[in-house]
Design an enzyme around this catalytic site. Structure first.
Site, short mmCIF file in Angstrom:
data_model
loop_
_atom_site.label_atom_id
_atom_site.label_comp_id
_atom_site.label_asym_id
_atom_site.label_seq_id
_atom_site.Cartn_x
_atom_site.Cartn_y
_atom_site.Cartn_z
N GLU A 49 -0.31 -41.48 -56.95
CA GLU A 49 0.79 -41.95 -56.30
C GLU A 49 1.97 -41.18 -56.67
O GLU A 49 2.45 -41.02 -57.93
CB GLU A 49 1.01 -43.26 -56.34
CG GLU A 49 1.90 -43.83 -55.35
CD GLU A 49 1.91 -45.62 -55.56
OE1 GLU A 49 0.74 -46.12 -55.35
OE2 GLU A 49 2.78 -46.31 -55.83
N ASP A 60 13.52 -50.56 -56.55
CA ASP A 60 13.08 -50.02 -58.02
C ASP A 60 14.05 -50.50 -59.08
O ASP A 60 15.16 -50.58 -58.75
CB ASP A 60 13.22 -48.56 -58.07
CG ASP A 60 11.76 -48.05 -57.08
OD1 ASP A 60 10.66 -48.32 -57.64
OD2 ASP A 60 11.90 -47.32 -56.09
#
Lengths: 271, 409
Positions: A49, A60
């Site tokens: 990924e 995040d």
């Protein structure tokens, strides 16, 4: 059959669980990424990924925020990321590549053009964190037209109605976010994850990957017991942060972490 | 003055946004999965209470007795004379409790938070005005309050930081990105996704994921409803033009919205031109940006060709934001409102002009609207009427003004 589907079918036949490492493209500098991806595959990654750097990574935690900032010092764009995928594909025809990022870089490029270039570069699936299925019709259409898998998130707050909705738009696999929070936090509760995955399986036959909060071989193995795939991001990216001054060490260091997780995951499958 | 927000809201809500918060191609809900259900819950609660007479009565009562509404509509005769054109009326949001329009919205959202059983509120802030307004209502309702503020803004706005702390709020410095308002918003979203069970996120402007743009509009539309009634009462007719500054755009939508059906009223939203659009150092996404997706909605953004958000500049911290509410994006494309810019220098001149002619010190944000009004009024005759939203008072900006003029206060 897409490369992602194929990979999950092979793993299923071998009764193995997928290990999916995440790294931010261009972190800490662009020439690290492709050798790093090859090293992760050699160490046991089943899919990779690749994070597309974004200036405002709202979902995040601090570790991946810092990775985005390091990459953006080098102005790593979505075009650059696809160049990296193309280079990776030159010598790896089999490992599925997933792009993970935020919508705006795709939005300004244009869904159709992006999908065409991404597919040609060798991307297999796209996960756009800030695009729920409600907003995704046009993007899903563009990605599907180029045989790219459309990966969506489910989370502890997802209702059964939303599980149904997501399963209608998703392909390849579904990414279950293990807790309420941002990447890199330490809140993993494998029991709660297992319960939720059972419910989700009532709505889809797609493989279920689990990410967020998987920090070491033990937690990777625990999650692998209940999920089809284990996604590891901040635990790897945090190691990059410690090696910005000696980037040549990054591939081996991260490969060692992935290898240890691979061993732990495969060991739990046997027992 | 009689206020009937329930009936108004029901009528005006009939058209836009759609049920998922779209204003044409703009708006929507662009957030990670974890926030989708909390947004649905918020939308359900908002949709219920905005029609609930008991809720609306409590909101009206707080606006009247706590905020100090209605705010006056003041004919600025000496300012109008000095410019020599249209008659200029100021909607005095600067006279609200805490000194700006922001409190209208924070009272509304705090009342909603209480109905939803949330004991903790969070907010983002740039200059600190929305942070102060959030900390204020948290104190009033006995809620825990955490305010996210860019480390750079904390340095520039020390007095507002102390004000929030006096009110009992925790002010968290945000060290990521450009360390300003957009990064504070990112951090508030990260807090919300982590503490979603007990936390209500009070967004300060008409941006963010649905239902925030429509919710903040409904809580700020009291500005325009009052202004419309007041101008009719004082002059016997509707104004020729409305002018308001646009950062995220909440004071502007608050004034504009109740006039949208009055086609003879020309509407002007004024963005921060900074050093001038040609320098690239500005905060004018509507006038010089492109469509994109940030902070939960599709709208005009300041972004580069890779889709990265770029840093903005304005003399006014409250306008220093790379996005804008999606309804403004829609009003621009549809042609119903016009958007233009004034520079830092023009805004500063307007700050001085209003202070000296009327004894009213405007916020630097509002000074942008005033600067454009001066330009507009000069080309109109004495029978023309302009209503300007004086969205905040300028006390908070005294240090900025003094610094720019080389004066040590």
């Amino acid at each position: 059959m897409s490369r992602i589907q194929l990979r999950f079918r092979e793993l299923g036949e071998q009764r193995r669980k997928a290990l999916i490492p995440y790294v931010t493209a261009g972190d800490p500098q662009p020439d690290v990424t492709v050798p790093l991806l090859h090293a992760l595959v050699a160490a046991g990654a089943d899919l990779v990924e690749i994070g597309v750097p974004f200036s405002d990574p709202m979902a995040d935690g601090p570790v991946i925020q810092a990775a985005c900032e390091r990459a953006l010092v080098h102005h790593v764009s979505l075009h650059d990321v696809l160049d990296m995928v193309r280079e990776f594909r030159n010598s790896d025809k089999d490992t599925p590549v997933i792009l993970m990022g935020y919508l705006n870089p795709i939005e300004v490029w244009g869904y159709e053009d992006f999908a065409e270039v991404a597919a040609a570069a060798g991307v297999d699936g796209v996960l756009t964190v800030d695009m729920p299925p409600e907003e995704a019709d046009d993007l899903v259409r563009a990605l599907q037209a180029h045989s790219l898998d459309t990966i969506f998130l489910l989370s502890p707050t997802s209702s059964e109605e939303r599980m149904h909705l997501v399963s209608q738009s998703a392909s390849g696999f579904i990414y279950y976010v293990s807790f309420k929070g941002v990447t890199g936090a330490n809140r993993l509760d494998v029991g709660a994850v297992a319960d939720k995955l059972d419910v989700i399986r009532g709505f889809t036959d797609l493989p279920l990957g689990v990410g967020f909060g998987i920090r070491d071989p033990e937690s990777a193995a625990e999650v692998a017991r209940v999920a089809d795939a284990v996604v590891v991001g901040s635990a790897l990216v945090g190691k990059v942060a410690g090696l910005v001054d000696s980037p040549e060490l990054i591939p081996a260091e991260l490969a060692a972490t992935v290898a240890a997780m691979r061993t732990a995951i495969d060991a739990q499958a046997v027992t | 003055m009689e206020q009937r927000p329930a009936a108004e809201a029901a009528k005006l809500n009939d058209t836009l946004p759609d049920e998922r918060g779209h204003f044409g191609p703009y708006g929507g809900q662009f957030v990670a999965e974890t926030l989708m259900r909390p947004l649905d819950e918020l939308n359900a609660a908002f949709s219920q209470y905005i029609k609930d007479p008991e809720f609306l009565a409590e909101f009206d009562s707080d606006l009247r007795h706590y905020v100090g509404r209605p705010s006056p509509l003041y004919y600025a005769e000496r300012l109008s004379d000095a410019i020599g054109g249209a008659r200029i009326y100021l909607k005095r949001e600067d006279l609200n409790h805490t000194g700006a329009h922001k409190i209208n919205n924070t009272v509304g959202q705090a009342l909603l938070a209480r109905r939803m059983g949330k004991r903790r509120v969070i907010a983002e802030t740039g200059a600190g005005q929305h942070g102060v307004a959030s900390a204020t209502v948290a104190a009033r309702f006995g809620m825990e309050c955490v305010v996210y503020m860019g480390a750079e803004d904390i340095r520039r706005q020390a007095i507002n930081v102390y004000r929030m702390r006096l009110l009992g709020a925790e002010v968290v410095p945000v060290e990521s990105g450009s360390r300003t308002l957009k990064d504070a918003l990112n951090e508030a979203l990260r807090d919300w996704v982590t503490n979603v069970d007990n936390t209500f996120y009070i967004i300060g402007t008409v941006a963010g994921p649905h239902p925030y743009p429509v919710m903040v509009r409904e809580f700020q539309a009291v500005i325009g409803r009052e202004a419309r009634a007041q101008v009719l009462e004082q002059t016997g007719r509707l104004p020729d033009a409305l002018v308001a500054c646009v950062g995220g755009g909440s004071n502007a939508i608050g004034l504009f919205y109740p006039f949208l059906d009055d086609q003879d009223v020309t509407i002007y939203g004024i963005e921060a031109g900074g050093d001038g659009l040609d320098t690239g150092r500005h905060a004018a996404p509507l006038c010089a940006g492109k469509s994109g997706v940030l902070h939960g909605n599709r709208t005009y953004l300041m972004e580069d060709s890779d889709g990265q958000i770029i840093e903005t500049h304005s003399i006014s911290a409250g306008l220093d934001y790379p996005g804008v509410g999606p309804e403004h994006a829609w009003l621009k494309d549809s042609g119903r409102a016009r958007y233009d810019t004034v520079t830092d220098t023009e805004a500063l001149a307007a700050f001085h002009q209003l202070t000296r002619t009327e004894g009213i010190m405007p916020a630097l944000e509002s000074s942008h609207a005033l600067a454009y009004t001066a330009r507009l009024a000069a080309g109109m005759d004495r029978d023309s009427i302009i209503v300007v939203n004086l969205s905040g008072r300028g006390d908070k900006d005294i240090h900025t003004v003094a610094d720019l003029e080389g004066i040590r206060v």
